[in-house]
Motif scaffolding. Structure first.
Motif, PDB file in Angstrom:
ATOM      1  N   ASP A   1     -31.535  -3.987  -9.018  1.00  0.00           N
ATOM      2  CA  ASP A   1     -32.203  -5.228  -8.607  1.00  0.00           C
ATOM      3  C   ASP A   1     -32.239  -5.276  -7.082  1.00  0.00           C
ATOM      4  O   ASP A   1     -31.304  -5.763  -6.449  1.00  0.00           O
TER       5      ASP A   1
ATOM      6  N   VAL B   1     -23.985  -6.873  -9.073  1.00  0.00           N
ATOM      7  CA  VAL B   1     -23.166  -7.628 -10.024  1.00  0.00           C
ATOM      8  C   VAL B   1     -23.540  -9.102  -9.967  1.00  0.00           C
ATOM      9  O   VAL B   1     -23.902  -9.717 -10.955  1.00  0.00           O
ATOM     10  N   ASP B   2     -23.420  -9.696  -8.790  1.00  0.00           N
ATOM     11  CA  ASP B   2     -23.903 -11.050  -8.551  1.00  0.00           C
ATOM     12  C   ASP B   2     -23.918 -11.284  -7.042  1.00  0.00           C
ATOM     13  O   ASP B   2     -23.317 -10.536  -6.265  1.00  0.00           O
ATOM     14  N   ASN B   3     -24.648 -12.274  -6.625  1.00  0.00           N
ATOM     15  CA  ASN B   3     -24.658 -12.716  -5.221  1.00  0.00           C
ATOM     16  C   ASN B   3     -25.203 -11.692  -4.225  1.00  0.00           C
ATOM     17  O   ASN B   3     -25.181 -11.933  -3.020  1.00  0.00           O
ATOM     18  N   HIS B   4     -25.626 -10.530  -4.664  1.00  0.00           N
ATOM     19  CA  HIS B   4     -26.274  -9.525  -3.819  1.00  0.00           C
ATOM     20  C   HIS B   4     -25.336  -8.927  -2.759  1.00  0.00           C
ATOM     21  O   HIS B   4     -25.806  -8.257  -1.843  1.00  0.00           O
TER      22      HIS B   4
ATOM     23  N   TYR C   1     -13.588 -13.318  -3.022  1.00  0.00           N
ATOM     24  CA  TYR C   1     -14.215 -13.397  -4.339  1.00  0.00           C
ATOM     25  C   TYR C   1     -13.127 -13.651  -5.388  1.00  0.00           C
ATOM     26  O   TYR C   1     -12.198 -12.861  -5.529  1.00  0.00           O
TER      27      TYR C   1
ATOM     28  N   TYR D   1     -18.752 -19.755  -1.730  1.00  0.00           N
ATOM     29  CA  TYR D   1     -19.003 -20.009  -3.145  1.00  0.00           C
ATOM     30  C   TYR D   1     -18.865 -21.528  -3.352  1.00  0.00           C
ATOM     31  O   TYR D   1     -19.671 -22.289  -2.845  1.00  0.00           O
TER      32      TYR D   1
ATOM     33  N   ARG E   1     -25.556 -20.552  -3.131  1.00  0.00           N
ATOM     34  CA  ARG E   1     -24.396 -21.267  -3.660  1.00  0.00           C
ATOM     35  C   ARG E   1     -23.790 -22.217  -2.629  1.00  0.00           C
ATOM     36  O   ARG E   1     -23.283 -23.290  -2.990  1.00  0.00           O
TER      37      ARG E   1
END
Length: 343
Positions: A39, A10-13, A264, A179, A204
């Motif tokens: 990915d 989704v994001d940030n692995h 998150y 973050y 980030r």
């Protein structure tokens, strides 16, 4: 058994981090694992050596040539491809289909863990998907913990690690994996006032620190990406770990050092209840509750001094929680038993 693990980043692995630890742990126990990911590029630094027993594949469009594994793990509701759903529906002996959910300490986790979800329509109609919830209590699916984790941690030479990083044995060392926390500027001030060393992870966290003015006396160390075992070592060696997301929270708990978690953020504010549930399970003292509220934007961005007494109180809290977790079965042990039972 043979396992297929499906993962979408989704994001940030973070999703891939959890899935890789799961795949590697299964393989270390003799299972054959295929990890399918849309990915997998972050594995170049997260797991550069790979793992015997784990094969990594691009996100599938068709079923594997050799057929599906005996167990299919759908990580975080990523939904299998249509060809896989058709294979579920057509198989004489379909795989055990497990949806590995996100980690939470909220009460619903124990209620929903291991519940069946029969499919009533579509190509896999008549099959059952099982919900598997990681968690912090014995009535959940547990946490990822490799069988040799405690031995590796006991053998870790913290002073030698610090010397390699240019740190002194007596330094106050803080790791930062975050973050963009609202209280980041306040943390930089407290780190500088304490004469501490701040180890900033790439991505980030480093971008957020570079975007702020740096108080006089702030000692920064910019870290490079590192494999998961080396990230564990970072957490073991620090006096305070600021972590984010799911995987690093679990690793910080195993480290047994004081921790602060940036959860998150969700647009609907649902992360507020999730954070509170975790702190309640942790039995966090008021000072740690207050720090988390400021760190996560639920209170004014004001932080207390990083005193030895404060960190000692937090360390005792985290180590007591760690002891409770060590008395429970780990996630992979339970998941293997669960899958074998459902076959």
């Amino acid at each position: 058994m043979t396992w297929d693990i499906l993962c979408r980043v989704v994001d940030n692995h973070g999703d891939l981090g959890v899935c890789w630890r799961l795949a590697a742990d299964l393989a270390a126990r003799g299972e054959q694992v295929h990890l399918w990911c849309d990915d997998a590029s972050a594995l170049a630094w997260m797991a550069p050596q790979g793992r015997a027993g784990v094969q990594v594949h691009p996100w599938p469009q068709a079923t594997p040539a050799g057929g599906l594994g005996e167990v299919v793990v759908e990580a975080f509701g990523c939904e299998p491809p249509m060809a896989w759903l058709q294979a579920f529906g057509q198989a004489a002996e379909p795989p055990v289909w497990i949806n590995l959910e996100y980690l939470s300490a909220e009460a619903y986790v124990a209620r929903c863990h291991a519940l069946p979800s029969p499919l009533m329509a579509g190509p896999a109609a008549g099959r059952t998907r099982w919900f598997y919830y990681p968690g912090f209590t014995p009535d959940t699916g547990g946490l990822l913990r490799e069988p040799d984790l405690l031995q590796r941690q006991a053998a870790f030479d913290g002073p030698a690690w610090r010397r390699q990083q240019g740190l002194a044995a007596g330094d106050l060392v803080v790791s930062l994996f975050c973050y963009e926390p609202p209280a980041l500027s306040a943390l930089l001030q407290r780190v500088a006032m304490a004469g501490a060393q701040l180890l900033v992870t790439p991505g980030r966290a480093s971008a957020a620190v570079r975007a702020l003015p740096h108080p006089p006396g702030l000692c920064l160390h910019w870290l490079a990406p590192r494999p998961q075992p080396e990230f564990d070592a970072l957490l073991w060696a620090c006096d305070l770990n600021c972590v984010r997301g799911e995987d690093s929270l679990v690793r910080a708990l195993w480290a047994g050092q004081p921790l602060v978690w940036q959860i998150y953020p969700q647009d609907d504010g649902a992360h507020h209840d999730k954070l509170q549930a975790f702190l309640d399970w942790l039995q966090a003292p008021p000072s740690l509750h207050a720090f988390h509220a400021a760190w996560n934007g639920l209170a004014a961005p004001e932080l207390p001094p990083l005193s030895a007494a404060l960190l000692g109180e937090w360390r005792a809290c985290v180590q007591a929680a760690r002891d409770r977790l060590l008395a429970q079965p780990d996630l992979v042990s339970q998941l293997r038993d669960f899958a074998a039972e459902k076959r």
